[in-house]
Write a protein that holds these residues in place. Structure first.
Motif, PDB file in Angstrom:
ATOM      1  N   PHE A   1       0.845  -1.189   0.000  1.00 27.75           N
ATOM      2  CA  PHE A   1       0.000   0.000   0.000  1.00 27.75           C
ATOM      3  C   PHE A   1       0.886   1.246   0.000  1.00 27.75           C
ATOM      4  O   PHE A   1       0.661   2.194  -0.763  1.00 27.75           O
ATOM      5  CB  PHE A   1      -0.913  -0.013   1.223  1.00 27.75           C
ATOM      6  CG  PHE A   1      -1.766   1.222   1.370  1.00 27.75           C
ATOM      7  CD1 PHE A   1      -3.009   1.297   0.779  1.00 27.75           C
ATOM      8  CD2 PHE A   1      -1.317   2.319   2.099  1.00 27.75           C
ATOM      9  CE1 PHE A   1      -3.793   2.437   0.904  1.00 27.75           C
ATOM     10  CE2 PHE A   1      -2.082   3.460   2.226  1.00 27.75           C
ATOM     11  CZ  PHE A   1      -3.334   3.528   1.625  1.00 27.75           C
TER      12      PHE A   1
ATOM     13  N   LEU B   1      -7.537   0.902   4.582  1.00 24.43           N
ATOM     14  CA  LEU B   1      -6.711   0.763   3.390  1.00 24.43           C
ATOM     15  C   LEU B   1      -7.586   0.538   2.157  1.00 24.43           C
ATOM     16  O   LEU B   1      -7.291   1.071   1.076  1.00 24.43           O
ATOM     17  CB  LEU B   1      -5.730  -0.396   3.557  1.00 24.43           C
ATOM     18  CG  LEU B   1      -4.733  -0.282   4.719  1.00 24.43           C
ATOM     19  CD1 LEU B   1      -3.781  -1.482   4.707  1.00 24.43           C
ATOM     20  CD2 LEU B   1      -3.944   1.018   4.661  1.00 24.43           C
TER      21      LEU B   1
ATOM     22  N   TRP C   1      -8.074   5.208  -5.627  1.00 32.31           N
ATOM     23  CA  TRP C   1      -7.035   5.231  -6.658  1.00 32.31           C
ATOM     24  C   TRP C   1      -7.444   4.485  -7.923  1.00 32.31           C
ATOM     25  O   TRP C   1      -6.764   4.585  -8.947  1.00 32.31           O
ATOM     26  CB  TRP C   1      -5.748   4.585  -6.129  1.00 32.31           C
ATOM     27  CG  TRP C   1      -5.188   5.222  -4.898  1.00 32.31           C
ATOM     28  CD1 TRP C   1      -5.439   6.482  -4.426  1.00 32.31           C
ATOM     29  CD2 TRP C   1      -4.272   4.631  -3.971  1.00 32.31           C
ATOM     30  NE1 TRP C   1      -4.752   6.711  -3.267  1.00 32.31           N
ATOM     31  CE2 TRP C   1      -4.014   5.590  -2.965  1.00 32.31           C
ATOM     32  CE3 TRP C   1      -3.649   3.400  -3.886  1.00 32.31           C
ATOM     33  CZ2 TRP C   1      -3.163   5.338  -1.897  1.00 32.31           C
ATOM     34  CZ3 TRP C   1      -2.779   3.145  -2.827  1.00 32.31           C
ATOM     35  CH2 TRP C   1      -2.541   4.106  -1.848  1.00 32.31           C
TER      36      TRP C   1
ATOM     37  N   VAL D   1      -2.635  -4.859  -4.503  1.00 27.60           N
ATOM     38  CA  VAL D   1      -3.147  -4.561  -3.164  1.00 27.60           C
ATOM     39  C   VAL D   1      -4.665  -4.674  -3.137  1.00 27.60           C
ATOM     40  O   VAL D   1      -5.248  -5.256  -2.202  1.00 27.60           O
ATOM     41  CB  VAL D   1      -2.682  -3.153  -2.721  1.00 27.60           C
ATOM     42  CG1 VAL D   1      -3.405  -2.719  -1.452  1.00 27.60           C
ATOM     43  CG2 VAL D   1      -1.172  -3.142  -2.497  1.00 27.60           C
ATOM     44  N   TRP D   2      -5.326  -4.126  -4.146  1.00 25.08           N
ATOM     45  CA  TRP D   2      -6.791  -4.148  -4.180  1.00 25.08           C
ATOM     46  C   TRP D   2      -7.322  -5.584  -4.184  1.00 25.08           C
ATOM     47  O   TRP D   2      -8.226  -5.923  -3.419  1.00 25.08           O
ATOM     48  CB  TRP D   2      -7.282  -3.394  -5.408  1.00 25.08           C
ATOM     49  CG  TRP D   2      -8.775  -3.406  -5.576  1.00 25.08           C
ATOM     50  CD1 TRP D   2      -9.497  -4.137  -6.475  1.00 25.08           C
ATOM     51  CD2 TRP D   2      -9.729  -2.666  -4.812  1.00 25.08           C
ATOM     52  NE1 TRP D   2     -10.846  -3.893  -6.328  1.00 25.08           N
ATOM     53  CE2 TRP D   2     -11.019  -2.985  -5.313  1.00 25.08           C
ATOM     54  CE3 TRP D   2      -9.623  -1.746  -3.769  1.00 25.08           C
ATOM     55  CZ2 TRP D   2     -12.175  -2.434  -4.803  1.00 25.08           C
ATOM     56  CZ3 TRP D   2     -10.785  -1.188  -3.256  1.00 25.08           C
ATOM     57  CH2 TRP D   2     -12.044  -1.533  -3.764  1.00 25.08           C
TER      58      TRP D   2
ATOM     59  N   THR E   1       2.540   1.577  -3.395  1.00 22.30           N
ATOM     60  CA  THR E   1       1.594   2.083  -4.401  1.00 22.30           C
ATOM     61  C   THR E   1       1.424   3.592  -4.273  1.00 22.30           C
ATOM     62  O   THR E   1       1.445   4.325  -5.272  1.00 22.30           O
ATOM     63  CB  THR E   1       0.225   1.401  -4.233  1.00 22.30           C
ATOM     64  OG1 THR E   1       0.392  -0.016  -4.267  1.00 22.30           O
ATOM     65  CG2 THR E   1      -0.732   1.821  -5.330  1.00 22.30           C
ATOM     66  N   ARG E   2       1.258   4.041  -3.033  1.00 24.76           N
ATOM     67  CA  ARG E   2       1.097   5.474  -2.804  1.00 24.76           C
ATOM     68  C   ARG E   2       2.339   6.239  -3.259  1.00 24.76           C
ATOM     69  O   ARG E   2       2.232   7.349  -3.840  1.00 24.76           O
ATOM     70  CB  ARG E   2       0.827   5.718  -1.326  1.00 24.76           C
ATOM     71  CG  ARG E   2       0.597   7.185  -0.959  1.00 24.76           C
ATOM     72  CD  ARG E   2       0.215   7.306   0.504  1.00 24.76           C
ATOM     73  NE  ARG E   2       1.210   6.655   1.348  1.00 24.76           N
ATOM     74  CZ  ARG E   2       1.009   6.339   2.627  1.00 24.76           C
ATOM     75  NH1 ARG E   2      -0.158   6.586   3.190  1.00 24.76           N
ATOM     76  NH2 ARG E   2       1.958   5.771   3.330  1.00 24.76           N
TER      77      ARG E   2
ATOM     78  N   ARG F   1       2.324   6.413  -7.057  1.00 30.71           N
ATOM     79  CA  ARG F   1       1.206   7.241  -7.514  1.00 30.71           C
ATOM     80  C   ARG F   1       1.632   8.700  -7.651  1.00 30.71           C
ATOM     81  O   ARG F   1       1.241   9.390  -8.605  1.00 30.71           O
ATOM     82  CB  ARG F   1       0.041   7.122  -6.528  1.00 30.71           C
ATOM     83  CG  ARG F   1      -1.196   7.910  -6.908  1.00 30.71           C
ATOM     84  CD  ARG F   1      -2.343   7.621  -5.939  1.00 30.71           C
ATOM     85  NE  ARG F   1      -3.567   8.263  -6.376  1.00 30.71           N
ATOM     86  CZ  ARG F   1      -4.133   9.290  -5.754  1.00 30.71           C
ATOM     87  NH1 ARG F   1      -3.592   9.767  -4.639  1.00 30.71           N
ATOM     88  NH2 ARG F   1      -5.246   9.816  -6.216  1.00 30.71           N
TER      89      ARG F   1
ATOM     90  N   ARG G   1      -1.185  -1.205  -7.335  1.00 31.58           N
ATOM     91  CA  ARG G   1      -2.571  -0.814  -7.035  1.00 31.58           C
ATOM     92  C   ARG G   1      -3.493  -2.015  -7.174  1.00 31.58           C
ATOM     93  O   ARG G   1      -4.305  -2.304  -6.270  1.00 31.58           O
ATOM     94  CB  ARG G   1      -3.009   0.304  -7.983  1.00 31.58           C
ATOM     95  CG  ARG G   1      -4.486   0.676  -7.841  1.00 31.58           C
ATOM     96  CD  ARG G   1      -4.917   1.704  -8.878  1.00 31.58           C
ATOM     97  NE  ARG G   1      -4.826   1.205 -10.248  1.00 31.58           N
ATOM     98  CZ  ARG G   1      -5.163   1.925 -11.316  1.00 31.58           C
ATOM     99  NH1 ARG G   1      -5.595   3.162 -11.170  1.00 31.58           N
ATOM    100  NH2 ARG G   1      -5.038   1.415 -12.536  1.00 31.58           N
TER     101      ARG G   1
ATOM    102  N   SER H   1      -8.995   3.861   0.968  1.00 33.28           N
ATOM    103  CA  SER H   1      -7.995   4.675   0.269  1.00 33.28           C
ATOM    104  C   SER H   1      -7.681   4.105  -1.098  1.00 33.28           C
ATOM    105  O   SER H   1      -7.594   4.839  -2.095  1.00 33.28           O
ATOM    106  CB  SER H   1      -6.713   4.773   1.108  1.00 33.28           C
ATOM    107  OG  SER H   1      -6.947   5.444   2.323  1.00 33.28           O
ATOM    108  N   CYS H   2      -7.507   2.785  -1.158  1.00 33.12           N
ATOM    109  CA  CYS H   2      -7.160   2.147  -2.430  1.00 33.12           C
ATOM    110  C   CYS H   2      -8.288   2.298  -3.443  1.00 33.12           C
ATOM    111  O   CYS H   2      -8.030   2.485  -4.644  1.00 33.12           O
ATOM    112  CB  CYS H   2      -6.838   0.678  -2.185  1.00 33.12           C
ATOM    113  SG  CYS H   2      -5.997  -0.141  -3.565  1.00 33.12           S
TER     114      CYS H   2
END
Length: 622
Positions: free
Chosen positions: A365, A421, A428, A397-398, A368-369, A372, A394, A424-425
Motif C-alpha cells: 500500500f 486501506l 485510486w 493490493v486491491w 503504491t502510494r 502514484r 494498485r 484509500s485504495c
C-alpha cells in the motif's frame, strides 16, 4: 536496568490521532516516538527474561567462559553514567534480533550449531560496547569468532584467525579499549570512528541536510544485523560505502519531493541499513523484522527511486510490526473455529499465512502510494516505469484486500486497518494510467497468479478422474469446482514475477540486450525463451513453442499459464485463454493424469478449449 520514573501507564497505547494515521498507512514522527517507547519497554522485558534464563543455564553448565552476571552489572553501571548510550546499544536492530533468537534457543524452538555460551554471551559484547561508549572502566570476556570481536554500534576488532569460537578480553576506561585474544591485541579509542590497526569502525550515513539531517548506521559488523542468523562481518570497500551515501541522498531527495510527510517518521525510526549483495536489475533485495525495529537489510539499488521505494516498503513493515506488539491484528488460529489458511500474495512465490498477507498489504500500500505521486514528477524516460509500478501494485493490493478483508481471525483493529486501506485504495482505482504500462501491469499480475496456482493448487483427484473419463469418452467436460481444490505448497516455485521483471526491461529499454535470452547483459533469472517471446509481444511464436512442448515434451510447471498468455490475441480461443489465466492447475492435472495413466498427450489447445467450455457454463466453477 530501568528507565527514568514517570507518570505514564504501565501499558502502552497509541493516541487516537496517531492510530488513525497508522491505520491509513501513514504515521508521523510523534506516533513513531510512541512506537519506539513501546518497543523499548518490550526490549527491556525480553532482555530481563533472557538474562534470568541465561543465568540458570550458565550455572547448570559448569563451564561457561563468559560471565553474564558481570556483563549485566557493567550494563547497569553504564546506564547510570550514560543512559542514552545504553539506549542506543540495546535499541539497535541487531540487539532485538539477538534477544529474540537467544530466547528461542533457550525455549528449544530454534536450533543452531553455535555454542550456547556464544549465543548467550553476546550480552557481554553489548555490555562492552555500552561501557566503552560510556567511557567507564570495565573488563569483560566476550565471544570471538575466527579472531573477530564485535562491539555493536562502535565497530569490530580483527585479530589473527583462531578456532571458530573462543573468547577475547575487552578492557576499557575513559581513554579507550584494549581487545586481547591470545597474544594479540587491538587498541582503539577514544575516537571510535577513526580506523586503527585491527579496528574497523562503524560507519554512518546521512539523511538530509542542515538542522533537519539525521543519520543511520551502515551496519557491516553486528553479527545479528541480518535476520536469518549470526553473520560474519562484511566490510564494504570505501567506494561501495560512498555509493550507499550517494544513493541514500538521491532517495531522500526523492522522498522529500514526492512524500515529504513520510520523511520525518522515517528519519526518527530508521536506525540501520545492512548492505546485502547486489542482485539482478529490477529484483532488489530488502527485508526487515518485527524484532529489529528500525533495521533494514537491502541490496545497493540501481537508482535513487528504487531505494526510495524500498525505504517506504520496509518502513511500512517496521511500523506495522511495532503496532502488532501493542495490539494484535489477527487472533491465533486456535482461538477461532476458522482453520489456519494460506493465501496468494502477488508479491511472493510461496503461499502466505494471514499475518504475512497483512504485512504485505500494508507494505505495498505504501509502495503504491509512493509510485502514484512519483509518476507525476518523473522525467519522460522514467515515467513509463513509474506508471507501471503504480498500476501493478494498485491492482495487487486491491485484489489481496478483497481476499482477506472479512476473515474471521481478524481482530476489530485488524478489520479497521483493512477497511481504511480499502477505502484509500478504492479512491485510486479511477486514476488514469497510460495504456501500455497498464496493459503490461495487468498481464504481469495475471501471470503471477496463474503460475502461482499451477504450482500450489491441486484439484480434487476425484474430479480430475471424472474429467479424464469424460475426455476419453468424447463427452463434454463435467462441472469443475474451485472449492474441491486444495493448497499444496510447492517448494520449487520461484521467480513467479518474471513477467513483471521483463516488462520493466521493456519499458525502460525497448530495444535493449535483454530481448536476447542468450545475451551476456542483464540476466533475468527464471525466464526461459518462451518468457522472452511473450515479453517481446511475439505471442504466435510462443504459442507454437508451447503447443509443441505440451504435446510432445516434458513441460515445466507454468507452461499452461504461459499458454493462456499466448492465446490473448486470438478471439477464437477466448474461453481457453480465460480458463488458463484463471485455473491452469486443472489443465496441468488432467494432462498429467492422461499421460501417466493412459499414455496420452492431448492436444493442448483442444484440452484448454474443452475445459474452458465447462467453466463458461453456469455451475459451481468460478
Amino acid at each position: 536496568m530501568s528507565g527514568a520514573p514517570d507518570d505514564r501507564s504501565a501499558f502502552h497505547s497509541i493516541p487516537a490521532d496517531g492510530l488513525h494515521g497508522l491505520l491509513h498507512g501513514d504515521g508521523d514522527g510523534a506516533v513513531i516516538d510512541e512506537l519506539l517507547g513501546a518497543e523499548r519497554s518490550r526490549r527491556l522485558l525480553l532482555l530481563r527474561a533472557l538474562y534470568d534464563r541465561s543465568i540458570r543455564v550458565a550455572s547448570d553448565s559448569g563451564d561457561f567462559p563468559v560471565s553474564l552476571r558481570e556483563a549485566w552489572e557493567s550494563l547497569e553501571r553504564a546506564q547510570a553514567e550514560a543512559p542514552g548510550v545504553v539506549e542506543e546499544v540495546l535499541m539497535a536492530p541487531g540487539s532485538g534480533t539477538w534477544a529474540s533468537a537467544a530466547l528461542r534457543r533457550l525455549r528449544g524452538t530454534l536450533r543452531s550449531d553455535i555454542p550456547i555460551w556464544a549465543t548467550l554471551g553476546h550480552l557481554a559484547s553489548l555490555a562492552a560496547a555500552a561501557s566503552a561508549a560510556a567511557r567507564i572502566e570495565f573488563t569483560l570476556r566476550v565471544p570471538a569468532f575466527e579472531g573477530t570481536v564485535s562491539l555493536p554500534g562502535l565497530g569490530c576488532a580483527v585479530l589473527p584467525a583462531r578456532e571458530d569460537w573462543t573468547t577475547a578480553r575487552v578492557a576499557g576506561d575513559r581513554w579507550g579499549v584494549r581487545i586481547t585474544c591470545g597474544g594479540d591485541e587491538v587498541v582503539v579509542g577514544p575516537d571510535w570512528e577513526r580506523q586503527a590497526p585491527g579496528w574497523r569502525p562503524t560507519r554512518r550515513l546521512t539523511l538530509g541536510q542542515d538542522e533537519a539531517a539525521g543519520s543511520v548506521t551502515l551496519e557491516e559488523h553486528d553479527p545479528y544485523r541480518t535476520f536469518f542468523g549470526p553473520t560474519a562481518p562484511r566490510v564494504l570497500p570505501d567506494s561501495e560505502a560512498r555509493s550507499w551515501q550517494s544513493s541514500l541522498t538521491e532517495a531522500w531527495n526523492v522522498l522529500l519531493r514526492d512524500t515529504p510527510a513520510q520523511t520525518d517518521a522515517i528519519r526518527r525510526g530508521l536506525r540501520s541499513i545492512t548492505p546485502m549483495p547486489k542482485g539482478e536489475r529490477f529484483r532488489p533485495y530488502s527485508s526487515s523484522s518485527a524484532e529489529a525495529f528500525g533495521g533494514i537489510n537491502a541490496s545497493l539499488p540501481d537508482e535513487g527511486c528504487e531505494l526510495a521505494a524500498t525505504l517506504v516498503h520496509e518502513f511500512q513493515h517496521v511500523k506495522l510490526g511495532a503496532l502488532t506488539h501493542v495490539a494484535p491484528l489477527v487472533r491465533r488460529a486456535e482461538e477461532t473455529q476458522e482453520p489456519s489458511e494460506l493465501f496468494h500474495a502477488p508479491w511472493r512465490d510461496d503461499p502466505r499465512p494471514l499475518e504475512g498477507v497483512l504485512q504485505g498489504i500494508y507494505a505495498f500500500f505504501g509502495v503504491t502510494r509512493f509510485w502514484r505521486v512519483n509518476r507525476r514528477a518523473a522525467d519522460v524516460a522514467h515515467a513509463p516505469l513509474a506508471h507501471f509500478e503504480f498500476a501493478l501494485w494498485r491492482e495487487a493490493v486491491w485484489s489481496t484486500l478483497g481476499s482477506v478483508r472479512g476473515h474471521e481471525r481478524l481482530t476489530p483493529l485488524g478489520r479497521r486497518l483493512l477497511e481504511s486501506l480499502l477505502h484509500s485504495c478504492a479512491g485510486w482505482l479511477g486514476d488514469d494510467v497510460p495504456d501500455a504500462p497498464l496493459r503490461l501491469a495487468r498481464e504481469a499480475l495475471a501471470s503471477h497468479r496463474a503460475r502461482w496456482r499451477e504450482h500450489h493448487v491441486r484439484p480434487s483427484p476425484d474430479l480430475v478422474d471424472e474429467a479424464v473419463r469424460a475426455w476419453r469418452q468424447g463427452d463434454a467436460c463435467p462441472p469443475l469446482a474451485h472449492t474441491a481444490s486444495s493448497l499444496v505448497p510447492d517448494g520449487d516455485a520461484c521467480f513467479l514475477d518474471t513477467a513483471a521483471v521483463l516488462a520493466r526491461h521493456r519499458l525502460t529499454d525497448p530495444d535493449g540486450s535483454w530481448r536476447d535470452p542468450s545475451a551476456t547483459g542483464d540476466r533475468v533469472r527464471g525466464a526461459d525463451p518462451i518468457d522472452f517471446l511473450l515479453a517481446r509481444g511475439e505471442r504466435s511464436a510462443a504459442l507454437r513453442e508451447l503447443a509443441d512442448q505440451l504435446r510432445h515434451g516434458d513441460p515445466v510447471v507454468g507452461s499452461w499459464a504461459a499458454l493462456g498468455r499466448a492465446l490473448a490475441d486470438r478471439p477464437e480461443d477466448r474461453a481457453a485463454c480465460r480458463f488458463l489465466t484463471r485455473s491452469p492447475e486443472w489443465a496441468r492435472a488432467v494432462r498429467e493424469s492422461l499421460h501417466k495413466e493412459h499414455g496420452q498427450r492431448p492436444d493442448p489447445l483442444a484440452l484448454a478449449a474443452w475445459l474452458g467450455a465447462a467453466a463458461s457454463r453456469p455451475g459451481p466453477f468460478g
